[in-house]
Design a protein around this motif. Structure first.
Motif, PDB file in Angstrom:
ATOM      1  N   ARG A  24       0.827  -1.225  -0.227  1.00  0.00           N
ATOM      2  CA  ARG A  24      -0.170   0.048   0.165  1.00  0.00           C
ATOM      3  C   ARG A  24       0.877   1.269   0.034  1.00  0.00           C
ATOM      4  O   ARG A  24       0.022   2.284  -0.009  1.00  0.00           O
ATOM      5  N   TYR A  25       2.070   1.117   0.396  1.00  0.00           N
ATOM      6  CA  TYR A  25       3.198   2.241   0.167  1.00  0.00           C
ATOM      7  C   TYR A  25       4.011   2.203  -0.797  1.00  0.00           C
ATOM      8  O   TYR A  25       4.696   1.121  -1.253  1.00  0.00           O
ATOM      9  N   LEU A  26       3.921   3.343  -1.818  1.00  0.00           N
ATOM     10  CA  LEU A  26       4.837   3.169  -3.202  1.00  0.00           C
ATOM     11  C   LEU A  26       6.033   3.633  -2.868  1.00  0.00           C
ATOM     12  O   LEU A  26       6.359   4.839  -2.417  1.00  0.00           O
ATOM     13  N   PRO A  27       7.228   2.709  -2.817  1.00  0.00           N
ATOM     14  CA  PRO A  27       8.604   3.021  -2.032  1.00  0.00           C
ATOM     15  C   PRO A  27       9.373   3.872  -3.282  1.00  0.00           C
ATOM     16  O   PRO A  27      10.455   3.143  -3.643  1.00  0.00           O
ATOM     17  N   VAL A  28       9.054   4.742  -3.895  1.00  0.00           N
ATOM     18  CA  VAL A  28       9.892   5.145  -5.108  1.00  0.00           C
ATOM     19  C   VAL A  28      10.098   6.648  -4.779  1.00  0.00           C
ATOM     20  O   VAL A  28       9.682   7.524  -4.538  1.00  0.00           O
TER      21      VAL A  28
END
Length: 273
Positions: free
Chosen positions: A83-87
């Motif tokens: 659920r967390y976009l690590p970009v």
């Protein structure tokens, strides 16, 4: 808190179509102490790689052939397990920064690279990412604990119900109006009480011969929402025989502390006297 080893052992994927950029970032990260660095020049395989490896951080170039960075981020959003976009996006276009953040990127690194900025942003991003993972894991553990405790309570309630049924002649529940809603045991045979409220009819709790003084004393306790233990009451049957009983009960309340009735057990004591 996130420890330094956790940060430096985090998994990082570099995505850039320029081999020189990948080499520079790999060298920088390796020299800084990061041990889990991977890279790809093919933007079309990023989503599959992330589903397989669950990277803690993706350094993503925005301008690439095939799929650009914005399209890659849209693909990454379909990964329901993350659920967390690590970009962190890599861009030389100042106008792309705001758009990238709106697309879900958590930070950006400007090209050409400022090495101090790169190390700082990556370190800070990884710290936040790992804290988020800890929180997510804690939530899952908490949810599992709640489910386990709920199952234990249900098992305990079932065990209590079984024990009370074995230790008594009948188990009963009444609603806030005094109508029976649940019974087990020969209530009709012992008490002459029809429990028709389960079928939508009012309970007949007025079988004849009851000791009215005892009935009144019990009603006072119920009206006061008091628990009662081994309350003795009796009745005289039509043939002149006397029956004696003991009943125990406790008030029930819902989560809003509203009274919803009574529950308890009863036993005939005539044969014991």
């Amino acid at each position: 808190m996130v420890s330094a080893p956790d940060i430096f052992n985090a998994s990082i994927l570099i995505v850039d179509d320029q081999e020189s950029n990948i080499s520079l970032l790999e060298q920088l990260l390796n020299e800084a102490g990061y041990t889990g660095v991977a890279s790809t020049m093919n933007s079309q395989e990023v989503c599959a790689l992330h589903r397989k490896n669950h990277y803690d951080l993706i350094l993503l170039d925005l301008q690439m052939p095939g799929l650009d960075g914005f399209q890659v981020m849209e693909g990454l959003k379909t990964n329901a397990a993350d659920r967390y976009l690590p970009v962190i996006v890599l861009t030389a276009q100042p106008g792309h920064k705001l758009r990238a953040l709106q697309a879900g990127a958590k930070d950006f690194i400007s090209k050409p690279f400022d090495l101090v900025e790169v190390k700082t942003r990556i370190h800070n991003m990884l710290e936040v990412r790992l804290l988020y993972k800890q929180l997510d894991n804690y939530s899952k553990v908490l949810e599992q604990t709640v489910q386990e405790r709920t199952a234990e309570l249900r098992e305990s309630e079932a065990r209590y119900r079984s024990l009370t049924e074995l230790a008594s002649d009948w188990y009963w529940e009444q609603d806030e109006h005094g109508d029976f809603t649940k019974v087990s045991g020969p209530v009709l045979e012992m008490l002459g009480i029809r429990v028709d409220s389960l079928a939508g009819e009012p309970s007949d709790a007025r079988a004849g011969g009851w000791n009215e003084a005892e009935r009144e004393a019990l009603q006072i306790k119920i009206a006061a929402r008091q628990p009662f233990l081994d309350f003795a009451f009796s009745r005289v049957n039509a043939d002149g025989s006397q029956q004696k009983f003991r009943v125990s009960g406790e008030p029930m309340f819902n989560r809003s502390s509203r009274f919803i009735g009574y529950r308890g057990v009863g036993v005939e004591t005539t044969a014991k006297n």
